[in-house]
Structures are given as C-alpha cells and as structure tokens.
Design a protein around this motif. Structure first.
Motif, PDB file in Angstrom:
ATOM      1  N   ALA A   1       7.762 -20.243 -41.765  1.00 31.96           N
ATOM      2  CA  ALA A   1       9.051 -19.838 -42.341  1.00 31.96           C
ATOM      3  C   ALA A   1       8.949 -19.784 -43.861  1.00 31.96           C
ATOM      4  O   ALA A   1       9.470 -18.868 -44.494  1.00 31.96           O
ATOM      5  N   ARG A   2       8.272 -20.754 -44.427  1.00 32.54           N
ATOM      6  CA  ARG A   2       8.148 -20.766 -45.887  1.00 32.54           C
ATOM      7  C   ARG A   2       7.233 -19.651 -46.379  1.00 32.54           C
ATOM      8  O   ARG A   2       7.344 -19.200 -47.511  1.00 32.54           O
TER       9      ARG A   2
ATOM     10  N   PHE B   1      18.112 -16.245 -46.928  1.00 29.88           N
ATOM     11  CA  PHE B   1      16.747 -16.747 -47.082  1.00 29.88           C
ATOM     12  C   PHE B   1      15.776 -15.665 -47.553  1.00 29.88           C
ATOM     13  O   PHE B   1      14.675 -15.964 -47.994  1.00 29.88           O
TER      14      PHE B   1
ATOM     15  N   SER C   1       1.965 -24.471 -39.319  1.00 31.51           N
ATOM     16  CA  SER C   1       3.047 -25.096 -38.547  1.00 31.51           C
ATOM     17  C   SER C   1       4.268 -24.178 -38.571  1.00 31.51           C
ATOM     18  O   SER C   1       4.305 -23.201 -39.327  1.00 31.51           O
ATOM     19  N   VAL C   2       5.234 -24.491 -37.758  1.00 27.07           N
ATOM     20  CA  VAL C   2       6.441 -23.657 -37.665  1.00 27.07           C
ATOM     21  C   VAL C   2       7.116 -23.516 -39.029  1.00 27.07           C
ATOM     22  O   VAL C   2       7.472 -22.409 -39.461  1.00 27.07           O
ATOM     23  N   ASP C   3       7.275 -24.647 -39.720  1.00 25.84           N
ATOM     24  CA  ASP C   3       7.976 -24.589 -41.006  1.00 25.84           C
ATOM     25  C   ASP C   3       7.140 -23.891 -42.078  1.00 25.84           C
ATOM     26  O   ASP C   3       7.683 -23.208 -42.941  1.00 25.84           O
TER      27      ASP C   3
ATOM     28  N   ALA D   1      13.969 -25.764 -48.914  1.00 27.68           N
ATOM     29  CA  ALA D   1      12.629 -25.849 -48.321  1.00 27.68           C
ATOM     30  C   ALA D   1      11.870 -24.535 -48.507  1.00 27.68           C
ATOM     31  O   ALA D   1      10.695 -24.523 -48.871  1.00 27.68           O
ATOM     32  N   ILE D   2      12.567 -23.440 -48.287  1.00 22.83           N
ATOM     33  CA  ILE D   2      11.899 -22.136 -48.346  1.00 22.83           C
ATOM     34  C   ILE D   2      11.497 -21.788 -49.777  1.00 22.83           C
ATOM     35  O   ILE D   2      10.384 -21.328 -50.034  1.00 22.83           O
TER      36      ILE D   2
ATOM     37  N   THR E   1      19.674 -27.080 -47.329  1.00 26.00           N
ATOM     38  CA  THR E   1      18.384 -27.735 -47.060  1.00 26.00           C
ATOM     39  C   THR E   1      17.296 -26.695 -46.755  1.00 26.00           C
ATOM     40  O   THR E   1      16.175 -26.783 -47.250  1.00 26.00           O
ATOM     41  N   ALA E   2      17.662 -25.724 -45.943  1.00 29.75           N
ATOM     42  CA  ALA E   2      16.680 -24.696 -45.579  1.00 29.75           C
ATOM     43  C   ALA E   2      16.288 -23.861 -46.799  1.00 29.75           C
ATOM     44  O   ALA E   2      15.108 -23.590 -47.033  1.00 29.75           O
TER      45      ALA E   2
ATOM     46  N   PHE F   1      10.865 -14.898 -40.566  1.00 29.42           N
ATOM     47  CA  PHE F   1      12.188 -15.360 -40.113  1.00 29.42           C
ATOM     48  C   PHE F   1      12.449 -14.851 -38.706  1.00 29.42           C
ATOM     49  O   PHE F   1      12.292 -13.662 -38.424  1.00 29.42           O
ATOM     50  N   LEU F   2      12.833 -15.757 -37.836  1.00 26.79           N
ATOM     51  CA  LEU F   2      13.171 -15.372 -36.467  1.00 26.79           C
ATOM     52  C   LEU F   2      14.654 -15.601 -36.225  1.00 26.79           C
ATOM     53  O   LEU F   2      15.142 -16.730 -36.273  1.00 26.79           O
TER      54      LEU F   2
ATOM     55  N   ALA G   1       6.772 -17.048 -34.493  1.00 32.16           N
ATOM     56  CA  ALA G   1       7.439 -18.150 -35.199  1.00 32.16           C
ATOM     57  C   ALA G   1       6.740 -19.488 -34.969  1.00 32.16           C
ATOM     58  O   ALA G   1       6.961 -20.434 -35.710  1.00 32.16           O
TER      59      ALA G   1
END
Ligand SMILES: Nc1ncnc2c1ncn2[C@@H]1O[C@H](COP(=O)(O)OP(=O)(O)OP(=O)(O)O)[C@@H](O)[C@H]1O
Ligand SMILES: [Mg+2]
Lengths: 255, 453
Positions: free
Chosen positions: A82-83, A164, A77-79, A111-112, A107-108, A87-88, A54
């Motif tokens: 995720a994108r 997600f 980067s971390v985000d 972003a995703i 919001t998440a 997923f952790l 992650a």
C-alpha cells in the motif's frame, strides 16, 4: 510514469477439500494513465487477482511475478504494498469497531506518506472529498464501515482512493450494489483520482454498466483463471450484447 | 385502566422491552424459558402490576455460554442461575459460607486452584504497604480493626471477603470533609498499595465522602501479593465521589477485592475498575442506594494477557426510588488462556420505582485461545421504572480487519493499536483525571507491545 506488471501468475488457495488452483497463468501490464477493465463471470478469479496483488495471506502464488516499476511486489508485506502505491477498493469492505473514520483516514494517510498531513489542509481535503461523494459529515465520527450500507461502504472506498492518491487502483466490483445515482457519484470520484494521468486503474466488474462512466482503454475477459480475450472498449460493447456464454461454453467444451 | 392511552407502567415496560431486545451478538433470554420477542413488547410473560422477578441466564447454545453454563442451567442445587441476587447470603464470618467447590454460580468461572488458599487458609501475611498522596484537607488514617467507623458500607457477600474481614488487623480510612471541593486534578487522593509478599493476607480500606464533598480517590495496587481486600465506600447525602481501583500487579499476584459502596440521597458515585496485571484478579463491586436521587456510574477496563484471569462481578442494588445507574465495562484479551469474566447483576426491588438503569459489557478478543465470559443479569420486581436495559457482546479482531487496515498502508502493530485504543478509549476518557488517563493509555500501549512479542 509507473508500470505494474503481472506475469504468468498462478495462484491457489487451501480449502478443506485440498489445494484449489484459481489463477492459471495471468499476464497483465498496466501503466499509469491507463484504465483496464477486467470482466468475467462469477468465480472466474477476478477478486483473487485483486487480493493477490494486495497481498492477502490466503492466496498462495505458485508461479509468476508481480512487479511495480521493476520492484518485486510479492516479497512485500500488505502494508508495504500500500505504501508503494497500490490501492485495493474491496468488494466487501470489513467493519472495524472502535476506530472512527477520521482516526482511520489520518492514520492511513500518515502511514502512506511517511509523515502526518498538515491538520488544516487535511481536514479541508477530507471534507471536500466527502462532500463530492455525497457522504454526510457525521460519517467522520462513525466507526469504519460499521453499519454502513453496501453503497456507503463503496463510497468510502473511493473516498480513500481520492485521499491516498495511489499509483495503481484496483477496484473490485465497486459498482455492485450501487443505484444509478450512486454509480455516477462513485465513477466521478474515480475519474477525479485518475485525472492528470498519475494513476493507473484496474477496474474489475461483472457488468458493463460502470464502463459508461469510466472509460476503459483495455478490456480483458477473465474465464476460469485465465485471460480468455483482450481488446479495446469495443470488447465491452460486445459483452454487453452477448454476455459470457460464448466463453463459458468454450471452456467447458475444452475440458 | 384506560385502554386508549398507555399507562405509565406500560410505557415503562415498553421502554424496558425495547432495551432488552437482544443485540447482534447477544441471544440472552429474559424470564426464561420464554424468549422475549419484539412482538410481545407490551406484555412480558408473567408481568403484572406487582411486577415479577425476571432474571436471565446465558443460553446454553449462545455465543457466551461455556460448559459451566450448561451444567447449571437446569435443576436445583447450588448455583441455580436464576435464584435472586437479593437472596444471597451475607456474613462477617467465613464459616457461614460453605466451602467453595466451584459449582456455585458465584464461583463457577474462577480457577480455584489459583486462588492460593484465599478461600481456606489463615490470612496471616502482611497487608500491602501504604503510600499516600493527598491534599492537606483530606484525612488518611491507619486504625485498628475496632474502629467504630468500620462496617458501615456493607456485609461480606462471599467466603473470601468474609475471611479477609475476620483477618485484617488494621484498616486505612480516608475521610473527605463535608463540603470539601476536591474536584481539581491536583486534589486527587492516591493510595498506592504495594504488595508485601505472597503470604496470603487480608486488607481493609474505607473511603468516606462526607456531605456535599467532591473528590477523586485512587487505589493503586502494585507489586506482588496474595491478598483478599475489602473496600468500603460511604458516600453521604449530596456528595460526589469517584473511586478508581487500579490493579497493576506483578504477574504472580492473586487479588480478591470486594468493593461495597453505599450511596446516599442525591449523591453521585463513579466507580472505575482497571485490571491490567496479576495472575488472578477478582473484583466484586456492589453498589447500594441508601437514599433517593442517587446517581451511579460504574466503569471497568481490563486487558488480559496469556494465562491471566480477570474477573469482575458487579452488583447494583436499586432498593429505593428514583435512582440511576450506568455500567460500562470493556475488556481486551490477548494470548493463550487469557480469560476474563464479567457478570453484571442489577436488581430493581419492588420499592425502586422510577429506576433508570443500563449496563453494558464489550469484549475484544485479539488472538486465538483467549476467552471472555459475559453475563448480564437484570432482575426487576416493579414495573414502574424509567428504563432498564443491558447489552453484552464479544467481538474478535480478525485477520480480515487486519488485512483491511494493512491494505491502507498501516503496519500490523499500528493497526492492532488503533483498534484496541479506539475500543478502550470509551472507558478511559470517562475517568476525567488527565494524568490517570495518560497512564492508562500508556499501559494499554505497553500491553500491546508485550503482546506483539
Ligand atoms: N476463500 C476461499 N475459499 C474457497 N474458495 C474460494 C475462496 N476464495 C476464492 N475461492 C474460489 O475461487 C474461485 C474464484 O473466486 P473469485 O472470488 O476470485 O471470483 P470472482 O471472479 O471475483 O467472482 P465474483 O464475480 O463472484 O466476485 C471461485 O471458484 C471461488 O469459489
Ligand atoms: Mg469477486
């Protein structure tokens, strides 16, 4: 189909006593549609592997690679990870004061996906997923994980997993702290997310209990930062009977 | 006293005690040195029918205690922390107040060197210039200091305020007519006060809401100034007044503002302090109930950046029966040496039976090197109250929270914003003036953008 490849991963952390090596050469390949269980005694490095995938800044990769469909994950980067579809579900989800679940989830998701979800279908999806995980509606207005019980936190991790729709889910001891009913509810959530074969699962657990509900295709036994043994579901049954003693004593006699 | 059922006093104390049981981040002591335990809910040490003065100090070892707390926790001399707020000196003459040393309870957190002389030099500079936006029915006048309406809300409570009282030449008086209904958004009265330079100056404003009027008055401080200001607020019987004081100064500004309100019978007063800009801003709102049935809400929002000192010390004086007060202050801090101070003095006097009060302060520290001091003080001189309580907590936005949000695909800057917005919104949404709320949300965004540099 997507593929997550971990090759010869060496990871260390800085502690007050100096650098500590935790992962000592881990290789693992997961494809979408597959479920891999990672089992091992306390302190063997399971969470370290999950956090490193992650991108937790505390963990330093000394050697090895992680790629998602051939793309270097370690440089993201971390985000970004995720994108990209990782997923952790965390072993200890943190509390975030001031941010409601509703606000956070939207919001998440935005972003995703790169675009805001249509409000009407999104609200419906959230409600449905919460209902299936037996999460009371009022949690939508509570702050993220704030004052949640251990089991409630875990359900909310799986809620996010379902909403997600990642390519790969890493579940770090999602089963710990759950009673039998909750374990079933949570496992069903994971199975729903994996349905259709569009998701690969890395299921980290200390116990075999959850494997009754989520059937692994592969089992990897982690000991002292390495994969000590690999096999099919039958390996889990063996661990159920024998525990980790055989691995732990093998390591210490080597040392 | 019937033993089978709880007397009203006991009920009141029960509620009081429950509210006073310290929250997670708070280890405040009530009636020091005996800590209030959940087990002696009914019997607060020393509490009798007459009631007893309870005050509270920051425990030296507690999370909110600074070095200054320690050096003042014991012994006599200036600034004994549990001396009653009721006994504080008030005077129109600055000479009546001893020179400020920084050891006083009232000044222990203020960086005196940065006061630019407000406590000791002649305040000869020009007062901030005034620009008015108002509905026709509301009068805004600039009057000489001899105007008889001046001096009706309260007497200066510290040296800096008294110095401004001595020095101001003209005052601005806002009068809301009797029964005027200015509740709608387009009826908001806005006084834009723009700093007229950095020569130390005095300024004076009086807001008078007449009987049964309803209105919102905004004091919008901008530009650069070194100024000590007195704001008098008089709310007549049955009136409803909101005063919003925005401090959106330039970076070098030093501003001390004493804002004293007198709340009439059955009047409603809402006071909102917004501290966003300036080098040193020290706001000291005091609210006094002059009649029964008064209702006061005091909100504060502050966002301190590197090097900024924002101090808010409020006082609610419950001197008459059956009044209610709610205090909610929230602050965010970011950057090296950002420092905020919140001190909430609430005094329930002997006659103030049926008082219902609760005060709360929360701080969110966004980066290393920032410091928030938070000191609630509750003094209770009667047991016959509805309820009294407080809460104070300072939390950090830490790396684990950031990691969690980022691990859900949310970029770092968005994550920070999400947390801060959520945190401060509780106060912003209380203002109930949409244009102002929007401006504050933007200001918070702006702060966050600046912090990301
Ligand atoms: N932040 C840290 N500081 C110090 N040591 C750490 C840190 N993180 C991990 N370790 C150490 O690294 C080793 C592996 O820890 P890790 O959490 O990965 O194990 P785990 O297999 O997940 O264990 P568990 O079953 O208890 O969850 C342990 O010896 C642990 O103490
Ligand atoms: Mg672990």
């Amino acid at each position: 189909m997507s593929i997550l490849e971990i090759k010869d991963l060496h990871v260390s952390i800085e502690t007050e006593q100096g650098t500590k090596q935790i992962l000592k050469g881990v290789s693992l390949t997961i494809r979408t549609g597959e479920t891999h269980a990672i089992m091992g005694p306390n302190g063997s490095g399971k969470s370290t592997l999950a956090s490193t995938i992650a991108g937790h800044p505390r963990y330093k990769v000394d050697r090895g690679t992680i790629t998602l469909d051939g793309v270097d994950v370690l440089s993201m980067s971390v985000d970004e990870r995720a994108r990209a579809g990782l997923f952790l579900a965390m072993q200890y989800p943190v509390e975030i004061p001031g941010v409601t679940m509703t606000n956070f989830l939207r919001t998440a998701k935005t972003a995703i996906d790169g675009t805001a979800p249509s409000l009407r279908t999104w609200t419906k999806d959230v409600k449905k997923a919460m209902g299936e995980l037996r999460i009371e509606p009022e949690f939508a207005q509570r702050n993220v994980n704030e004052g949640f019980s251990g089991g409630e936190k875990k359900r909310h991790e799986i809620l996010q997993l379902e909403l997600f729709q990642p390519k790969f889910a890493i579940l770090d001891e999602t089963d710990s702290g759950l009673d039998v009913d909750a374990l079933k509810v949570v496992s069903e959530g994971v199975n729903r997310a994996a349905e259709g074969g569009a998701m690969g699962t890395l299921l980290i657990t200390h116990y075999t209990r959850i494997l009754r509900y989520i059937k692994p295709d592969f089992v990897h036994v982690f000991v002292d930062g390495r994969v000590a043994e690999e096999g099919g579901p039958e390996l889990a049954d063996r661990l159920e009977d024998e525990g980790y003693d055989r691995f732990v004593s093998a390591t210490s006699s080597q040392a | 006293m019937a033993s089978a059922e709880m007397t009203q006093e006991e009920l009141a104390q029960e509620e009081l005690a429950q509210d006073l049981v310290p929250g997670q981040a708070e280890k405040a002591r009530i009636g020091a040195p005996t800590p209030l335990a959940a087990s002696n809910l009914r019997r607060i040490a020393g509490m009798n029918e007459e009631g007893e003065q309870l005050s509270e100090i920051n425990p030296a070892g507690g999370p909110l205690a600074g070095a200054a707390t320690k050096s003042h926790s014991h012994g006599g001399g200036v600034g004994v922390p549990d001396s009653s707020r009721a006994g504080r000196l008030t005077s129109y003459k600055s000479a009546d107040f001893p020179a400020i040393t920084g050891r006083e309870e009232d000044w222990r957190f203020t960086p005196l060197k940065r006061l630019r002389g407000l406590d000791k030099v002649e305040l000869s500079g020009a007062a901030p210039t005034l620009e008015v936006h108002k509905p026709i029915e509301v009068a805004v006048e600039t009057v000489p200091r001899t105007d008889p309406r001046i001096g009706t809300a309260g007497i200066p409570e510290d040296r800096v305020s008294a110095a401004a009282w001595e020095a101001f030449t003209e005052a601005v008086i806002v009068t809301i007519p009797t029964e005027y209904d200015g509740g709608a958004e387009d009826k908001v009265v806005t006084l834009t006060l723009t700093g007229a330079g950095e020569t130390p100056a005095a300024s004076h404003v009086l807001v008078h809401a007449k009987r049964f009027s309803r209105s919102v008055v905004v004091l919008d401080h901008r530009g650069s100034a070194v100024v000590s200001e007195n704001v008098e607020i008089v709310i007549d019987d049955g009136a409803q007044l909101t005063v919003v004081s925005i401090q959106d100064w330039d970076d070098t500004t030093v501003h001390a503002s004493s804002q004293q309100a007198k709340v009439g019978r059955d009047a409603k007063f809402k006071h909102v302090v917004i501290n966003l800009g300036g080098d040193l801003v020290r706001i000291t709102p005091s609210t006094r109930f002059a009649g029964t049935g008064g209702d006061v809400e005091m909100y504060g929002l502050y966002f301190a950046d590197a090097g900024q000192h924002f101090e808010q010390r409020l006082f609610v004086d419950h001197a008459v029966p059956n009044c209610k007060s709610r205090v909610t202050y929230k602050g965010a801090l970011q950057g090296k040496d950002a420092h905020t101070v919140w001190v909430g003095d609430v005094l329930i006097r002997k006659d103030a039976e049926g008082t219902d009060t609760y005060e709360m302060n929360r701080n969110l520290i966004l980066t290393q090197g920032a410091r928030a001091d938070s000191v609630p003080n509750l003094e209770i001189e009667t047991g016959l109250i509805e309820g009294a309580g407080h809460a104070s907590a300072t939390g950090r936005f830490d790396d684990e929270q950031l990691f969690y949000l980022q691990a859900r695909g949310i970029p770092e800057d968005v994550a920070r914003r999400l947390v801060v917005r959520g945190f401060l919104n509780e106060v912003i949404q209380q203002i109930k003036v949409p244009a102002l709320e929007e401006r504050l949300r933007e200001a918070v965004e702006h702060e966050l953008n600046a912090g990301a540099l």
